[in-house]
Design an enzyme around this catalytic site. Structure first.
Site, short mmCIF file in Angstrom:
data_model
loop_
_atom_site.label_atom_id
_atom_site.label_comp_id
_atom_site.label_asym_id
_atom_site.label_seq_id
_atom_site.Cartn_x
_atom_site.Cartn_y
_atom_site.Cartn_z
N LYS A 113 -4.67 8.47 3.03
CA LYS A 113 -4.75 6.78 3.23
C LYS A 113 -4.67 6.59 4.71
CE LYS A 113 -5.23 3.54 0.55
NZ LYS A 113 -5.65 3.87 -0.96
N1 GLU Z 1 -9.28 2.70 -1.40
C1 GLU Z 1 -9.90 3.34 -2.84
C2 GLU Z 1 -8.56 3.80 -3.43
O1 GLU Z 1 -7.46 3.31 -3.46
C3 GLU Z 1 -10.89 4.40 -2.54
C4 GLU Z 1 -10.78 5.49 -1.95
C5 GLU Z 1 -11.93 6.30 -1.67
O2 GLU Z 1 -13.10 6.16 -2.26
O3 GLU Z 1 -11.70 7.33 -1.18
O4 GLU Z 1 -8.82 4.44 -4.65
#
Ligand code: GLU
Length: 424
Positions: A113
């Site tokens: 993240k």
């Molecule tokens: N931010 C999204 C999540 O929390 C998508 C992450 C992604 O597509 O890599 O799952």
């Protein structure tokens, strides 16, 4: 056996919450001590200072992070959050949850993240572009299609992913669409990615309502958070015939027992940017929304909004966690005792986004692009399989649905680490 020395770097309520969830799941599956800390803690992180020139000529330095939780099965994967309350502990917790999520649905990714401490609403479009590009510039040696693949999250979107892809491609000297997902279609984005998280939430809600013998055409839905995920879930659920009786954003909530016109709300947001003063229903607070009597409650904003205070007061039949980590551990304990309420835990409920991110990455790597129907069909097949696995695990071990999902996700990561062995 020596205990792990854990740095204070990530220490925060939300990181401790993710760690406690891990501990509980690891205990439930008797995860051997030797593999526990390796599986639990983030592998590495980067903190960056992001100076940008403002439109008034001044310079502001923002702070950004990227946490990669594990890299044992492939590149790490996860969104980038632009929000004023971002902390490195929060980013680390979100990276952990990405690991269990990817593992649960069978993607060959570890979790990651990113985050920047900024309120993107306070930047001009030009400043937002500078910040997004500068963030990617600082991450160039830390990400890549085979290393770590960012995507949108709270406060970021397709346009930002496009700038990041362009910045990275300029740096390496050739077009590299697979470095981020959630891009505009014109840059190698996937059909269906924008709606994927919300569409996945709606699909799982439909499935669970059917398991509960509740017709979706009679269901009422309250949605906290009307960003990409909340609004797409609202559209898809309305399409299935459910009635959306409340929506909200950080400026407040709107309640209409007759049903909110979602298209009208989206048009309002397009021009006004926020829901404040939207006349599609009566104004209520976000707290009141969470306690509304409804069939389905969907927290689709930030972490830790369902607490021990409001958990006893929830009046929904199904809690569909579209946000990451919306339910505190104390609240979860209370909800566990409530036989009148079912939960679709976050790692399952909102996994549609990263599943279609995976499809986007595959399409980028192979330079072969799929149609929307193919994307949605493959997405729903993966969600069906994950749902069945979670519900089987739940029944077999008499776990809560959250514990079932987490144990499946964690076990697979631990197995991969075990199989690789410990180097050197
Ligand atoms: N931010 C999204 C999540 O929390 C998508 C992450 C992604 O597509 O890599 O799952």
């Amino acid at each position: 056996m020596s205990k792990a020395v854990v740095s204070a770097l990530y220490d925060s309520d939300v990181f401790r919450m993710a760690c406690r969830q891990f501990d509980k799941a690891a205990d439930a599956i008797n995860l051997p001590e030797a593999i526990r800390d390796r599986t639990k803690y983030p592998k590495r992180c980067l903190a960056v200072a992001l100076p940008i020139k403002r439109e008034d000529g001044s310079v502001t330095v923002f702070e950004g992070y990227r946490v990669q939780h594990h890299l044992s099965t492939g590149p790490s994967k996860g969104g980038v959050r632009f929000h004023q309350n971002v902390t490195i502990g929060e980013v680390a917790a979100l990276a952990m949850w990405m690991s269990w999520k990817c593992s649960l649905v069978g993607l060959p990714y570890g979790g990651a993240k990113g985050g920047v401490i900024v309120d993107p609403n306070l930047l001009t479009a030009g400043e937002l572009e500078h910040l997004s590009r500068r963030y990617m510039q600082e991450l160039v040696n830390f990400v890549g299609p085979q290393v770590d693949v960012p995507a949108p999250d709270v406060g970021t979107n397709e346009r930002i992913m496009g700038w990041m892809m362009d910045t990275y491609s300029n740096h390496v000297g050739h077009v590299e669409p697979g470095v981020v997902t959630g891009k505009p279609i014109a840059l190698g984005g996937s059909q269906g990615r924008r709606e994927a998280t919300g569409a996945g939430v709606a699909y799982l809600v439909k499935k669970y309502l059917s398991d509960l013998n509740l017709p979706i055409t009679k269901a009422t839905v309250a949605i906290q958070g009307f960003g990409n995920v909340g609004s797409e879930a609202a559209l898809a659920l309305a399409e299935y015939g459910a009635k959306i009786i409340a929506i909200s954003d950080y400026t407040g909530a709107v309640y209409n027992p007759k049903g909110i016109d979602i298209q009208k709300a989206l048009t309002y947001i397009r021009y006004q940017r926020v829901l404040r003063d939207f006349d599609g229903g009566e104004p209520i607070t976000n707290e009141q929304l969470l306690e509304l009597k409804c069939t389905v409650l969907i927290p689709a904003a930030l972490e830790r909004v369902i607490t021990e205070k409001n958990a006893p007061k929830l009046k929904c039949r199904l809690l569909a966690e579209a946000a990451n980590g919306p339910t505190t551990n104390a609240a979860d304990k209370i909800l566990d005792q409530r036989e009148d309420l079912e939960i679709i835990p976050d790692v399952l409920c909102n996994s549609g986004g990263v599943v279609v991110s995976y499809f986007e990455w595959l399409q980028n790597l192979s330079n072969f692009y799929w149609g929307r129907d193919e994307v949605m069909q493959k997405l729903f097949a993966i969600l069906d399989k994950a749902k069945d696995a979670v519900d089987y695990q739940k029944r077999k071990f008499k776990f809560s649905r959250r514990l079932a999902a987490l144990t499946l996700g964690i076990q697979r990561v631990a197995d991969a680490k075990q199989s690789r062995g410990l180097f050197p």
